[in-house]
Structures are given as C-alpha cells and as structure tokens.
Design a protein around this motif. Structure first.
Motif, short mmCIF file in Angstrom:
data_model
loop_
_atom_site.label_atom_id
_atom_site.label_comp_id
_atom_site.label_asym_id
_atom_site.label_seq_id
_atom_site.Cartn_x
_atom_site.Cartn_y
_atom_site.Cartn_z
N GLY A 169 -39.80 -6.77 -37.63
CA GLY A 169 -38.75 -7.44 -36.88
C GLY A 169 -39.15 -8.00 -35.53
N ILE A 211 -36.10 -0.27 -37.09
CA ILE A 211 -36.13 -1.62 -36.53
C ILE A 211 -34.91 -1.81 -35.64
N GLY A 235 -31.76 -3.04 -34.02
CA GLY A 235 -30.70 -3.96 -34.45
C GLY A 235 -30.57 -4.08 -35.96
N GLU A 236 -31.36 -3.33 -36.72
CA GLU A 236 -31.30 -3.40 -38.18
C GLU A 236 -31.24 -1.99 -38.76
N ILE A 237 -30.89 -1.92 -40.05
CA ILE A 237 -30.90 -0.61 -40.71
C ILE A 237 -32.36 -0.19 -40.94
N ASP A 238 -32.60 1.11 -40.99
CA ASP A 238 -33.95 1.60 -41.24
C ASP A 238 -34.43 1.14 -42.62
N LYS A 239 -35.74 0.92 -42.73
CA LYS A 239 -36.31 0.43 -43.98
C LYS A 239 -37.30 1.44 -44.56
#
Length: 231
Positions: free
Chosen positions: A105, A150, A152-156
């Motif tokens: 990201g 990441i 501002g994002e969901i965990d990957k």
C-alpha cells in the motif's frame, strides 16, 4: 590425437575472417608501402586491425542482446502478478516489484530500504522472524503464512516462499495474497460449527421426544390402557 583448444580455434577463425576481409579491400584503401618497409609486418598490423574491428562489432552485438534480455527480465519481474522481494539478513527490503508495492500500500521507492517486519501484524511477526532465521540457515525453500497490516485497509493474509542466495547475504522472497481464500476458509469453519450446534440441538430434541413417549406409554400401561406410541 591432441584436442584443439577452443580459444586457439576461435583466434584462428577470427584471423581467417580478417584476412578474407583484407583481400576484399580496394588497393586504394591500403596504405602505400615503400619497398624498404617490412611488408609482412604491415600486413600483420592490417590483419590485427580488422580483427579488432570484428571483435568490436561482435561485442556491440552481444551487448545489445544482453540489454534486450535484461529488459525482458526486468519487465517480467516488475509486472509479475506475485510480489517479489530481495531481503537482507536483517529483513531490509533491497529490491521489490510493483505487486509488492501494491500489497504493502505505498510507493515502490518509499518502501525500498525499509524493514519488511514493519508491515507485519504483531501476532504473526514471531512467525515471520522464525521463518527468516530458517531461510538464512538452510539451503532449501521455506514457506509460511503471515498477516500484513496496511494503513487504512483491512489486514491481508499472504503466503510467502523464500530461498537464500548463494552468497548468503540476501534472500529472494515471493509473496501471494491469500486473503480471499482465508475468508472463505473461515466462513466454512463457521458454517461447520453452526451445523454441529444445530445437529447437537436436533439430536438432543429427538432423544427428549423418545423419552417423553416412553413415559406416556408407561403411564398408559399403568392405567390399563393401550400404548399410544410404538418404538
């Protein structure tokens, strides 16, 4: 029979090509030679000059081929669907491709030279550290699964594979996003759990009904009446 050395054979072929090319030259292209000059020496110099020109042309052609191959390799690396990284022993990101930058990201140049562990969740960082130690202490490919955090994002969830390079100072790592697969896997586990709970409730309910029917039959029997339920 004595085997001809490859280098000697190449030199011999080069000389033949140079002499053949020299014969094609027009007489006006050949410097005037005074009768007192060592003609053989001048001939050798002319042949050697043409040999150098041929070698230079071959080197330029080989360089062009190498550059083209390098560009192909670079494109395959940079635009591959999987994330590729080169890590140091300390876990610093030395090289990465666009897929890795997308997974993490951020801009590719900003990510370079940062610590890969900074992008990993605390609960899977222990797994990653043990994995990296194993990679640099073995000669085989190692694998593990970690969770990237990441902003501002969901965990990957990612599956990673790595192998140490020959000089053992760096390792090559391939990273694949398996978040969708993990979400489906978790949903299947949840549905399986719900099904087990439902079956447990249903079976318990069936046992209770059988028990009640038996008690009713016993009461009817004591009253001299016919049983209502058959087992």
């Amino acid at each position: 029979m004595k085997k001809v050395n490859t280098t000697e054979k190449n030199s011999e072929n080069l000389r033949k090509r140079a002499e053949k090319q020299l014969k094609k030259l027009d007489s006006k292209d050949i410097p005037l030679i005074d009768e007192s000059d060592p003609i053989k020496l001048i001939h050798e110099l002319q042949v050697h000059q043409i040999e150098l020109e041929i070698q230079n042309e071959e080197l330029l052609a080989a360089k062009e081929v190498a550059v083209n191959e390098m560009e192909k390799y670079s494109d395959l690396y940079n635009f591959a669907p999987a994330g590729y990284l080169t890590l140091s022993k300390e876990g610093d990101i030395i090289e990465l491709n666009f897929s890795t930058a997308n997974l993490l990201g951020d801009d590719l140049e900003k990510i370079k030279n940062t610590r890969f562990g900074l992008y990993i969740t605390e609960d899977t960082l222990v797994i990653y550290n043990a994995f990296l130690d194993e990679v640099f202490s073995s000669n085989s490919k190692e694998t593990c699964e970690i969770l990237l955090t990441i902003k501002g994002e969901i965990d990957k969830f990612v599956h990673i594979e790595a192998i140490v390079l020959r000089d053992r100072s760096h390792c090559l790592l391939a990273m694949t996003d398996i978040t969708d697969h993990k979400m489906i896997e978790d949903e299947l586990l949840q549905k399986s759990k719900e099904l087990k709970e439902f079956n447990k409730f249903f079976i318990g309910r069936e046992f209770k009904m059988i028990e009640l029917k038996k008690e009713i039959n016993d009461l009817l029997n004591k009253s001299g009446l016919e049983k209502k339920y058959m087992h």
